[in-house]
Design a protein around this motif. Structure first.
Motif, PDB file in Angstrom:
ATOM      1  N   HIS B 146       0.815  -1.214   0.000  1.00  0.00           N
ATOM      2  CA  HIS B 146       0.000   0.000   0.000  1.00  0.00           C
ATOM      3  C   HIS B 146       0.850   1.267   0.000  1.00  0.00           C
ATOM      4  O   HIS B 146       0.373   2.316  -0.393  1.00  0.00           O
ATOM      5  CB  HIS B 146      -0.922   0.018   1.235  1.00  0.00           C
ATOM      6  N   VAL B 188      -6.248  -5.266 -12.640  1.00  0.00           N
ATOM      7  CA  VAL B 188      -7.407  -5.510 -11.777  1.00  0.00           C
ATOM      8  C   VAL B 188      -8.678  -5.625 -12.619  1.00  0.00           C
ATOM      9  O   VAL B 188      -9.490  -6.542 -12.435  1.00  0.00           O
ATOM     10  CB  VAL B 188      -7.546  -4.372 -10.736  1.00  0.00           C
ATOM     11  N   ALA B 191      -8.765  -8.844 -14.621  1.00  0.00           N
ATOM     12  CA  ALA B 191      -9.036  -9.994 -13.759  1.00  0.00           C
ATOM     13  C   ALA B 191     -10.509 -10.038 -13.360  1.00  0.00           C
ATOM     14  O   ALA B 191     -11.046 -11.106 -13.068  1.00  0.00           O
ATOM     15  CB  ALA B 191      -8.152  -9.928 -12.512  1.00  0.00           C
ATOM     16  N   ARG B 192     -11.156  -8.882 -13.349  1.00  0.00           N
ATOM     17  CA  ARG B 192     -12.580  -8.846 -13.021  1.00  0.00           C
ATOM     18  C   ARG B 192     -13.448  -9.104 -14.238  1.00  0.00           C
ATOM     19  O   ARG B 192     -14.672  -8.973 -14.157  1.00  0.00           O
ATOM     20  CB  ARG B 192     -12.944  -7.480 -12.439  1.00  0.00           C
ATOM     21  N   THR B 345     -13.384  -1.766  -1.908  1.00  0.00           N
ATOM     22  CA  THR B 345     -13.439  -3.120  -2.474  1.00  0.00           C
ATOM     23  C   THR B 345     -12.290  -3.397  -3.432  1.00  0.00           C
ATOM     24  O   THR B 345     -12.061  -4.552  -3.787  1.00  0.00           O
ATOM     25  CB  THR B 345     -14.752  -3.325  -3.244  1.00  0.00           C
ATOM     26  N   LEU B 346     -11.601  -2.361  -3.890  1.00  0.00           N
ATOM     27  CA  LEU B 346     -10.520  -2.578  -4.860  1.00  0.00           C
ATOM     28  C   LEU B 346      -9.138  -2.551  -4.232  1.00  0.00           C
ATOM     29  O   LEU B 346      -8.149  -2.902  -4.887  1.00  0.00           O
ATOM     30  CB  LEU B 346     -10.568  -1.500  -5.950  1.00  0.00           C
ATOM     31  N   GLU B 348      -7.372  -4.206  -1.935  1.00  0.00           N
ATOM     32  CA  GLU B 348      -6.502  -5.379  -1.808  1.00  0.00           C
ATOM     33  C   GLU B 348      -6.162  -5.979  -3.167  1.00  0.00           C
ATOM     34  O   GLU B 348      -5.043  -6.455  -3.386  1.00  0.00           O
ATOM     35  CB  GLU B 348      -7.118  -6.420  -0.869  1.00  0.00           C
ATOM     36  N   GLU B 349      -7.123  -5.940  -4.092  1.00  0.00           N
ATOM     37  CA  GLU B 349      -6.809  -6.410  -5.451  1.00  0.00           C
ATOM     38  C   GLU B 349      -5.693  -5.576  -6.076  1.00  0.00           C
ATOM     39  O   GLU B 349      -4.791  -6.097  -6.730  1.00  0.00           O
ATOM     40  CB  GLU B 349      -8.057  -6.325  -6.345  1.00  0.00           C
ATOM     41  N   ALA B 350      -5.776  -4.268  -5.872  1.00  0.00           N
ATOM     42  CA  ALA B 350      -4.744  -3.389  -6.448  1.00  0.00           C
ATOM     43  C   ALA B 350      -3.393  -3.635  -5.776  1.00  0.00           C
ATOM     44  O   ALA B 350      -2.352  -3.653  -6.437  1.00  0.00           O
ATOM     45  CB  ALA B 350      -5.163  -1.924  -6.308  1.00  0.00           C
ATOM     46  N   ALA B 352      -2.341  -6.410  -4.539  1.00  0.00           N
ATOM     47  CA  ALA B 352      -1.807  -7.662  -5.079  1.00  0.00           C
ATOM     48  C   ALA B 352      -1.277  -7.447  -6.493  1.00  0.00           C
ATOM     49  O   ALA B 352      -0.203  -7.941  -6.849  1.00  0.00           O
ATOM     50  CB  ALA B 352      -2.881  -8.740  -5.064  1.00  0.00           C
ATOM     51  N   ALA B 353      -2.009  -6.673  -7.303  1.00  0.00           N
ATOM     52  CA  ALA B 353      -1.564  -6.425  -8.683  1.00  0.00           C
ATOM     53  C   ALA B 353      -0.277  -5.602  -8.702  1.00  0.00           C
ATOM     54  O   ALA B 353       0.504  -5.677  -9.648  1.00  0.00           O
ATOM     55  CB  ALA B 353      -2.659  -5.707  -9.471  1.00  0.00           C
TER      56      ALA B 353
END
Lengths: 483, 483
Positions: B146, B188, B191-192, B345-346, B348-350, B352-353
């Motif tokens: 982060h 992201v 992947a969605r 909502t985005l 943690e996905e971001a 990880a990406a």
């Protein structure tokens, strides 16, 4: 609300509801096991009856039990219910433990970190001032993807002098560390049609994942008493590359002969030995004969204690070996600075895969260049080498005195040692270490899921992270957990 | 002392004693093997006789031999002595040839750069000193993806105060600039399951390429006298998304309704107008109704000259808009620091990406945090705004006097203006500018290949890059090229 689970002597301080309730229950049970109030072998009430007792949902109890089974505090067997685990390694009774912050170990002996307390802040700031004061305006703009020329020039001199790398600035690509370098190389290899990269049986899972993320398979080479054995590369691939847990990702191509190999020749990570000289020659010969590419991860090449460092493999054939280096071990991972020395034919592909612009901050690059050319880097590495060597010596002495049956290997170089354990004991020793407030890793964590050799029981003990004043305490805690 | 080992043609430049002696010998021998002066198979003198020859200790020679055997340059076999390894020595392919740098233009009026000469070096170094002096050790380790909490906290305060962004530190992800942010978001979105991102008819080709690289299509929205028109998003997609030059890349999915839109609401790049207020509302309504995502590129939101800056669109619906900001225009692109404020909502996905670790240097992050919280950032932006405004005014005055037929638009904000040209003249004017030693871009360069509207002839004139003393000369050269 505070509830007492009187029959078992467990005090529960529970929040009324929500995730805090489950955590409170889990913590209370863990503490009761840790302090011995719940003795090994004790059978716990069923989740249904405990939930009724406490007036909470049955799922909350079941979840807390499951967490503690996963952590190794409890065992759950069909037909015998949930019991307190039989701990095979009992933490030494004499050690007084201070309460510590949740989640944070008292001593961190995981490998891969330098002593962050020894980062040369004053010298770094001095170099930053000199670098920024004299930087041309254009250095602050969007940069060439190769990296700042000042840094590439400084690195070329340093790497050829200290590591025997055949380096000129035009071959160097600055990156954000070895992981970033591997991400770039993964993209380049995949674009060239490579499907499989041979790796070592022991290594970093994060690196394998990066290659998998690029759409490549990883196939481990055998590991024997001489270290990594590249014989399979040389004599023909015998089908070791296969699908398995290690090769996650959706778009991995079918198994094939590896056309690249990722190695840690100067200091196998984490086993600690250098690549055997015959095998060094064999790998380079393989690359020449087959057009293969060797990726040389030289993460801590500067730190060798008892003799001259082993020179870089890249020097043997700079057109077949990519050299990867980093400031993460010699200075600090937070800098996010690494470098690749590439065969000329790969330089532009790698620069494009980096994104076509420089993704690394210019100021830190200029500062590192100044740090290298002023001699501050050499001085820092020399001082760090002495400090780590003293820690290594203290580790070896402590083991000889207090755990003579444990053999330390891989101690000639680097920032970690491998402590061999009796077969079947690794897991319980790691668990015992965690009870002692000691973060350390078992060797299993570094074993490729497709590795062919039998697993070895061992600890990987880093001696970079504890600050100097914490080292003897860390050693005490370590020796207390060893069998 | 320089010694010549005449029989073998090896020149040795040896220091009188110490570790340098051994290294000098090792280096000289390695070089001799590498360059072929010592041919493969050559038997070397015994360490005893070479030591006698050179007048140095026998151990020094033996050690040097051992090092080179370990590195694979020499071989040592019982009974046959030490020999140069049998290996075809491949001379390096030599330096990499890159295209020759062409003559630098005298004046650079390309947009997208701030005035690099005005980078606040002294204040930045002061902030770096304070930041590094007080940083905790762990800040120098491998970082949370982060970004540093100090920076995220400082940004949350700044962005909510200055840009009306609904920002808290938990929503912020530090990245290496807007390009890096788009790379993360592209991964992201793909992947969605998103296939197409709506973009503006005018924008940065580099950004479209990043989205294509993630496997996404880009489909341009119409552009009219009120600016970008999101009506098609709102009223239903009419098949504007189609294959074309703009959608290169192999894995682009078939055309479909866009489920995300990339916009520059505060200051359309490069046309210069803010997104019309009715259209701001319409875009956010679309996102709410359809579950779509708005990517707000706020690259130069701080620079507005004649009234209050337009607040960020993100403030209208922080759960549907991703805010992207950067230090590239306000400070310098070389810092490689940007930020995203994400719907929860985005996040943690971001992260990880981004790669699961922080890829941005910790020291610059800490320094920027200090720069923001100390007020130095506000002071710098205020001074820069005044300076750019003076340049903008000088541009408008010069045009009014010397090229009254050329209309400047997009001048209320930012670091560039658009000069509208008579139809059909853009190409020749850009060409003429190059002859005048003036680097500038025609508007065509920023037009999406699939844009539906008729091309406009115009110049995009940046006024950030020339240093203050060069601005009037740049204006002269510009006016000389205008029709």
């Amino acid at each position: 609300m505070a509830k007492s689970w009187a029959t078992l002597g467990v005090d529960l301080h529970l929040e009324p509801a929500g995730p805090g309730l489950r955590r409170g229950l889990t913590d209370a049970l863990r503490d009761a096991v840790r302090t011995g109030r719940l003795a090994p072998g004790t059978r716990l009430p069923s989740s249904r009856s405990l939930a009724a007792d406490l007036g909470i949902a049955r799922n909350t109890v079941a979840d807390a039990y499951a967490d503690l089974v996963a952590e190794g505090w409890l065992t759950a067997r069909q037909g015998s219910g949930t019991r307190v685990a039989e701990r095979r390694v009992v933490p030494s009774a004499g050690t007084v433990r201070r309460p510590r912050e949740r989640g944070r170990p008292e001593y961190d002996l995981r490998p891969g970190f330098p002593d962050l307390a020894a980062f040369p802040r004053t010298e770094w700031l001095r170099a930053a001032r000199r670098a920024l004061t004299s930087a041309p305006y254009e250095a602050l703009g969007y940069g060439d993807p190769h990296g700042r020329p000042e840094l590439r020039t400084a690195l070329a001199g340093y790497l050829s002098r200290v590591r025997g790398v055949h380096a000129d600035p035009e071959r160097i690509l600055v990156c954000g560390g070895i992981s970033h370098g591997l991400r770039i190389l993964g993209a380049v290899l995949r674009a060239r049609g490579v499907g499989t990269v041979a790796v070592e049986s022991y290594g970093l899972r994060a690196h394998w994942k990066i290659l998998h993320g690029a759409g490549l398979r990883t196939a481990p080479l055998p590991f024997d008493e001489l270290g990594t054995d590249p014989g399979q590369l040389v004599e023909g691939w015998g089908g070791v590359s296969r699908s398995g847990e290690g090769n996650c990702g959706s778009a991995t191509p079918p198994a094939e002969r590896p056309r690249a190999v990722l190695l840690t020749p100067a200091h196998q990570f984490p086993m600690g030995s250098p690549l055997h000289r015959d095998r060094r020659a064999a790998v380079v010969d393989w690359a020449r004969r087959t057009g293969g590419l060797v990726l040389e991860d030289d993460y801590d090449g500067e730190f060798r204690y008892d003799r001259q460092p082993v020179g870089a493999l890249q020097g043997l054939d700079p057109d077949r070996v990519v050299y990867l280096g980093t400031a993460s071990k010699s200075l600090a991972p937070g800098l996010r600075l690494g470098w690749m020395v590439l065969p000329p034919t790969l330089v532009e592909e790698a620069a494009a895969a980096k994104g076509g612009i420089d993704t690394c901050g210019a100021l830190d690059q200029l500062t590192l260049a100044e740090f290298l050319t002023s001699g501050a880097y050499d001085r820092h590495v020399r001082a760090a080498r002495l400090r780590y060597r003293r820690r290594r010596d203290a580790l070896v002495a402590a083991l000889a005195e207090r755990a003579p049956q444990v053999r330390a290997t891989g101690i000639a170089a680097g920032l970690h040692a491998v402590l061999r354990l009796p077969p079947g004991t690794e897991r319980s020793v790691v668990q015992a270490a965690h009870w002692q407030g000691l973060a350390l890793d078992g060797l299993t964590r570094y074993r490729h899921p497709d590795a062919l050799a039998d697993p070895l029981d061992a600890l990987v003990v880093g001696y970079g992270t504890p600050p100097d004043h914490g080292w003897s305490g860390a050693l005490d805690a370590l020796c207390a957990t060893l069998p």
